[in-house]
Design an enzyme around this catalytic site. Sequence first.
Site, PDB file in Angstrom:
ATOM      1  CG  ASP A 174      -9.284   7.781   7.180  1.00  0.00           C
ATOM      2  OD1 ASP A 174      -8.280   7.820   6.433  1.00  0.00           O
ATOM      3  OD2 ASP A 174      -9.213   7.815   8.421  1.00  0.00           O
TER       4      ASP A 174
ATOM      5  CD  GLU B 227      -6.566   5.454   2.788  1.00  0.00           C
ATOM      6  OE1 GLU B 227      -5.402   5.113   3.087  1.00  0.00           O
ATOM      7  OE2 GLU B 227      -7.438   5.682   3.644  1.00  0.00           O
TER       8      GLU B 227
ATOM      9  CE  LYS C  70      -2.867   2.700   3.176  1.00  0.00           C
ATOM     10  NZ  LYS C  70      -3.491   2.757   4.527  1.00  0.00           N
TER      11      LYS C  70
ATOM     12  CG  ASP D 207      -1.630   5.502   5.106  1.00  0.00           C
ATOM     13  OD1 ASP D 207      -1.458   4.501   5.833  1.00  0.00           O
ATOM     14  OD2 ASP D 207      -2.742   5.802   4.628  1.00  0.00           O
TER      15      ASP D 207
ATOM     16  NE  ARG E 285     -10.319  -0.858   4.475  1.00  0.00           N
ATOM     17  CZ  ARG E 285     -10.776  -0.919   5.741  1.00  0.00           C
ATOM     18  NH1 ARG E 285     -11.944  -1.508   5.983  1.00  0.00           N
ATOM     19  NH2 ARG E 285     -10.089  -0.422   6.730  1.00  0.00           N
TER      20      ARG E 285
ATOM     21  CG  ASP F  33      -5.182   8.501   4.505  1.00  0.00           C
ATOM     22  OD1 ASP F  33      -6.089   9.066   3.855  1.00  0.00           O
ATOM     23  OD2 ASP F  33      -5.401   7.596   5.326  1.00  0.00           O
TER      24      ASP F  33
ATOM     25  CE  LYS G 234      -5.873   9.293   7.944  1.00  0.00           C
ATOM     26  NZ  LYS G 234      -6.311   8.150   8.752  1.00  0.00           N
TER      27      LYS G 234
END
Length: 509
Positions: free
Chosen positions: A356, A358, A274, A297, A360, A279, A286
């Site tokens: 959020d 995201e 990933k 991230d 996956r 993010d 967030k």
Amino acid sequence: MAEAPRISFSPVTASKPGGSLVLFCDDGLKFGRYATETLGAAAGLVARAAKVEQFTGKSGSVLQLIMPEGLKVDRLFVLGIGKVAELKSEDFVKLGGAAMGKLPKAGDATVVADLPEAGRGKDGGKDSGMNAEQAADLALGMLLRAYAFEQYKTKRKPDEKPAGKRTVAIATTDVAAARKAFGAREAIAGGVLTARDLVNEPPNVLFPEEFARRTLALKKAGCTVEVLNMAALKKLGMGALLAVGQGSARESRVVVMRWDGGKKGEAPVAFIGKGVCFDTGGISIKPAAGMEDMKGDMAGAACVVGLMQALASRKAKVNAIGVIGLVENMPDGNAQRPGDIVKSMSGQTIEIINTDAEGRLVLADVLWYTKEKYKPQFMVNLATLTGAIIVALGHEYAGLFSNNDELSERLTASGEATGELVWRMPLSAAFDKMIDSKFADMKNTGGSRAGGSITAAQFLQRFVDKTPWAHLDIAGTGMDSRQNEINKSWASGWGVRLLDRLVAEYYED
């Protein structure tokens, strides 16, 4: 970045004049044969200093003497190792890191790779020298601990001196064997440090296009690198991945890295990362506090790049694929919304409940692409996927989710051997029902905090079919502000050593 120390191996002899000397003792203040010979008449001084400082040699303790009488060195460091019988292989890496952490930022040092009562030599006399693998592990730990990310600092505190050149000689009984063993470890260290560099970079510098550009450096090590641009991703139908990045001014990318070191035609092993370069959470934004950490991230993608570098650099006898999805999750007027439905490359549709969740979505398309195109022996994906895994396992273990017992057992064993620990978590149909959607094939979250890491893994499992697969949730291990024996950096490079060990132990020809 701080200059890496120059590490060499030399025969076990008396220490050279000047510089620093590092010796090891157990929790009974006993030294090995070579350390004792090196100390000579200074042994009494060490004993007296230990009594004054109440130093017993317990694991992790250090005794330091400045300009010790009887030794032609500037500093003597005695590191306690506790009970020799309890030392495990990964402990030698930590010992090397602990030693490097005590050495001055510049100058020469000698480390005597010696342990109390380690066994008997070929001549029948006591030979307490560490073996070649242990000496090489010391060197690995020293390289990892010496890392610092300081390239953006332009000013220093008045009492802060810049790091200079450091040379370390590891005194060992088998120089040639230690050098050979260190070759592979040096390659692994390079991969770890590359991963750390990527994670530590600021997000205005390392956005998806720049991240992809940096992977091209792997060509020098012998990897084949292919960068898929927006046109290619749209043609492939990676609607889930593209939906994450549609709110950003930066274009998304997918990078495929290949190392063909195994038998021609043999199915590769595959690693997927990933790579959310920043993010914000998107529309489901967030909280502001701590959001700066979201530059990390992409730690899963960074690990995959570092791993591919390590495999290529040490000429691993395996065919390996590394695939990373690189996006930026931003909340502009074009960003995806809660309630949207996107179509993944697999054809399955996904209702967006929370933007959020995201990572996956990125992995869904990359896992499917890797499975379909390369038909790998197995797939392991790494992702800083859920805060829930930190609640469950803290910063000590990564969460392991898998559809294959053998792969899980091998990952667990590799984690124990390297100290990069994993803990297997459950997957079951009961959790799978939590991501069923009324309007699409699935939702991108379970809709509650309960079982958050598990429902994320259940989501990913829908994109792997019967391919042996493991998901490593590294939200708690990929970045950690706490220092340890082998890392003083925020970024850990976690996973490179674990997965290299997995490949070396079970999949190389």
